[in-house]
Design a protein around this motif. Structure first.
Motif, PDB file in Angstrom:
ATOM      1  N   LEU A  33       0.827  -1.208   0.000  1.00 41.76           N
ATOM      2  CA  LEU A  33       0.000   0.000   0.000  1.00 41.76           C
ATOM      3  C   LEU A  33       0.860   1.257   0.000  1.00 41.76           C
ATOM      4  N   THR A  34       1.938   1.242   0.756  1.00 39.41           N
ATOM      5  CA  THR A  34       2.858   2.377   0.777  1.00 39.41           C
ATOM      6  C   THR A  34       3.464   2.602  -0.602  1.00 39.41           C
ATOM      7  N   GLN A  35       3.885   1.533  -1.253  1.00 38.78           N
ATOM      8  CA  GLN A  35       4.447   1.653  -2.598  1.00 38.78           C
ATOM      9  C   GLN A  35       3.411   2.185  -3.582  1.00 38.78           C
ATOM     10  N   ALA A  36       2.169   1.732  -3.456  1.00 35.36           N
ATOM     11  CA  ALA A  36       1.110   2.205  -4.355  1.00 35.36           C
ATOM     12  C   ALA A  36       0.861   3.698  -4.153  1.00 35.36           C
ATOM     13  N   ILE A  37       0.866   4.133  -2.908  1.00 32.11           N
ATOM     14  CA  ILE A  37       0.684   5.561  -2.626  1.00 32.11           C
ATOM     15  C   ILE A  37       1.834   6.359  -3.232  1.00 32.11           C
ATOM     16  N   TYR A  38       3.076   5.906  -3.021  1.00 34.67           N
ATOM     17  CA  TYR A  38       4.229   6.580  -3.619  1.00 34.67           C
ATOM     18  C   TYR A  38       4.101   6.626  -5.135  1.00 34.67           C
ATOM     19  N   LEU A  39       3.665   5.523  -5.738  1.00 34.79           N
ATOM     20  CA  LEU A  39       3.524   5.454  -7.189  1.00 34.79           C
ATOM     21  C   LEU A  39       2.585   6.538  -7.702  1.00 34.79           C
ATOM     22  N   PHE A  40       1.418   6.653  -7.078  1.00 34.51           N
ATOM     23  CA  PHE A  40       0.433   7.624  -7.557  1.00 34.51           C
ATOM     24  C   PHE A  40       0.840   9.061  -7.238  1.00 34.51           C
ATOM     25  N   ILE A  41       1.588   9.261  -6.160  1.00 27.43           N
ATOM     26  CA  ILE A  41       2.031  10.614  -5.825  1.00 27.43           C
ATOM     27  C   ILE A  41       3.240  11.023  -6.680  1.00 27.43           C
ATOM     28  N   LEU A  42       4.205  10.136  -6.856  1.00 31.82           N
ATOM     29  CA  LEU A  42       5.383  10.477  -7.668  1.00 31.82           C
ATOM     30  C   LEU A  42       5.027  10.719  -9.132  1.00 31.82           C
ATOM     31  N   ALA A  43       3.953  10.115  -9.595  1.00 29.55           N
ATOM     32  CA  ALA A  43       3.542  10.327 -10.983  1.00 29.55           C
ATOM     33  C   ALA A  43       3.024  11.751 -11.213  1.00 29.55           C
ATOM     34  N   ILE A  44       2.594  12.423 -10.156  1.00 33.15           N
ATOM     35  CA  ILE A  44       2.052  13.786 -10.301  1.00 33.15           C
ATOM     36  C   ILE A  44       3.124  14.765 -10.778  1.00 33.15           C
ATOM     37  N   PRO A  45       4.293  14.867 -10.103  1.00 32.32           N
ATOM     38  CA  PRO A  45       5.293  15.800 -10.636  1.00 32.32           C
ATOM     39  C   PRO A  45       5.826  15.396 -12.008  1.00 32.32           C
ATOM     40  N   ILE A  46       5.882  14.106 -12.283  1.00 30.24           N
ATOM     41  CA  ILE A  46       6.324  13.659 -13.608  1.00 30.24           C
ATOM     42  C   ILE A  46       5.363  14.185 -14.665  1.00 30.24           C
ATOM     43  N   ALA A  47       4.068  14.007 -14.431  1.00 29.81           N
ATOM     44  CA  ALA A  47       3.064  14.489 -15.375  1.00 29.81           C
ATOM     45  C   ALA A  47       3.117  16.004 -15.491  1.00 29.81           C
ATOM     46  N   CYS A  48       3.274  16.668 -14.384  1.00 27.21           N
ATOM     47  CA  CYS A  48       3.317  18.137 -14.374  1.00 27.21           C
ATOM     48  C   CYS A  48       4.497  18.657 -15.192  1.00 27.21           C
ATOM     49  N   ILE A  49       5.675  18.127 -14.959  1.00 27.33           N
ATOM     50  CA  ILE A  49       6.869  18.575 -15.679  1.00 27.33           C
ATOM     51  C   ILE A  49       6.755  18.243 -17.165  1.00 27.33           C
ATOM     52  N   ALA A  50       6.369  17.006 -17.483  1.00 31.15           N
ATOM     53  CA  ALA A  50       6.272  16.601 -18.887  1.00 31.15           C
ATOM     54  C   ALA A  50       5.240  17.442 -19.630  1.00 31.15           C
ATOM     55  N   TRP A  51       4.099  17.687 -19.011  1.00 29.52           N
ATOM     56  CA  TRP A  51       3.054  18.479 -19.659  1.00 29.52           C
ATOM     57  C   TRP A  51       3.517  19.921 -19.852  1.00 29.52           C
ATOM     58  N   THR A  52       4.105  20.494 -18.831  1.00 32.58           N
ATOM     59  CA  THR A  52       4.525  21.889 -18.903  1.00 32.58           C
ATOM     60  C   THR A  52       5.548  22.105 -20.006  1.00 32.58           C
ATOM     61  N   VAL A  53       6.540  21.233 -20.087  1.00 39.06           N
ATOM     62  CA  VAL A  53       7.582  21.394 -21.098  1.00 39.06           C
ATOM     63  C   VAL A  53       7.025  21.183 -22.504  1.00 39.06           C
ATOM     64  N   THR A  54       6.119  20.242 -22.667  1.00 36.41           N
ATOM     65  CA  THR A  54       5.652  19.894 -24.018  1.00 36.41           C
ATOM     66  C   THR A  54       4.404  20.632 -24.476  1.00 36.41           C
ATOM     67  N   HIS A  55       3.724  21.385 -23.568  1.00 27.03           N
ATOM     68  CA  HIS A  55       2.466  22.024 -23.980  1.00 27.03           C
ATOM     69  C   HIS A  55       2.303  23.490 -23.591  1.00 27.03           C
ATOM     70  N   GLU A  56       2.888  23.906 -22.504  1.00 32.22           N
ATOM     71  CA  GLU A  56       2.553  25.223 -21.979  1.00 32.22           C
ATOM     72  C   GLU A  56       3.337  26.340 -22.647  1.00 32.22           C
ATOM     73  N   GLU A  57       2.768  27.526 -22.570  1.00 25.94           N
ATOM     74  CA  GLU A  57       3.299  28.719 -23.235  1.00 25.94           C
ATOM     75  C   GLU A  57       4.700  29.085 -22.749  1.00 25.94           C
ATOM     76  N   VAL A  58       4.994  28.817 -21.519  1.00 27.58           N
ATOM     77  CA  VAL A  58       6.286  29.188 -20.939  1.00 27.58           C
ATOM     78  C   VAL A  58       7.463  28.578 -21.725  1.00 27.58           C
ATOM     79  N   PHE A  59       7.276  27.402 -22.282  1.00 23.65           N
ATOM     80  CA  PHE A  59       8.333  26.730 -23.033  1.00 23.65           C
ATOM     81  C   PHE A  59       8.055  26.738 -24.546  1.00 23.65           C
ATOM     82  N   ARG A  60       7.240  27.666 -25.023  1.00 20.00           N
ATOM     83  CA  ARG A  60       6.847  27.676 -26.437  1.00 20.00           C
ATOM     84  C   ARG A  60       8.050  27.827 -27.366  1.00 20.00           C
TER      85      ARG A  60
END
Length: 159
Positions: A33-60
């Motif tokens: 359960l601890t590993q599953a919680i870490y998995l779902f939480i660690l995926a949040i910054p990964i998604a945030c960074i990947a999305w920001t670099v590949t889609h947002e205006e700041v990195f256009r």
């Protein structure tokens, strides 16, 4: 069977063994359960960074440069390297590697197998997050456009 019941030492050993087995099962469930919680939480910054670099205006501007180089690069290595910064799925792999290096997160196993499983699991969860985020943004944009059209219709009727 009678020996087990009649022999209190053997019976106590069996009870202790059963309690140890139950404790180990509980500890394994807790760790999982601890590993599953870490998995779902660690995926949040990964998604945030990947999305920001590949889609947002700041990195256009850097993204447009990478898009241009990925299309016009002279070698396949150049084209593929610059493509990595334009695709959220591709880029999420590299962000995941960075996160794994920073956190030492391993899933199910210790060592390289745990990193490998954690890496692919994190990429998958992060991409689910990005897909959900994209759908939400599309819905919000659709509602905004519909609201603007409705406002224009109301203004036209009032004029």
């Amino acid at each position: 069977m009678y020996d087990v019941i009649a022999n209190p030492k053997l019976n106590n050993n069996m009870i202790v063994t059963m309690l140890n087995i139950q404790r180990n099962i509980f500890m394994n469930i807790k760790e999982l359960l601890t590993q599953a919680i870490y998995l779902f939480i660690l995926a949040i910054p990964i998604a945030c960074i990947a999305w920001t670099v590949t889609h947002e205006e700041v990195f256009r501007e850097p993204r447009e440069y990478c898009i241009d180089r990925s299309k016009k690069g002279k070698t396949i290595l150049t084209r593929k390297f610059f493509y990595l910064f334009t695709c959220e799925y591709c880029f999420s792999h590299y962000v995941t590697i960075l996160i794994l290096l920073i956190t030492n997160f391993q899933l199910f196993y210790d060592g390289w197998r745990g990193y490998l499983i954690a890496g692919f699991a994190l990429v998958w969860i992060a991409n689910v997050y990005m897909s959900l985020f994209a759908m939400i943004r599309i819905d919000i944009k659709k509602e905004r456009i519909e609201t603007e059209l409705e406002e224009k219709r109301i203004e036209e009727k009032q004029d």
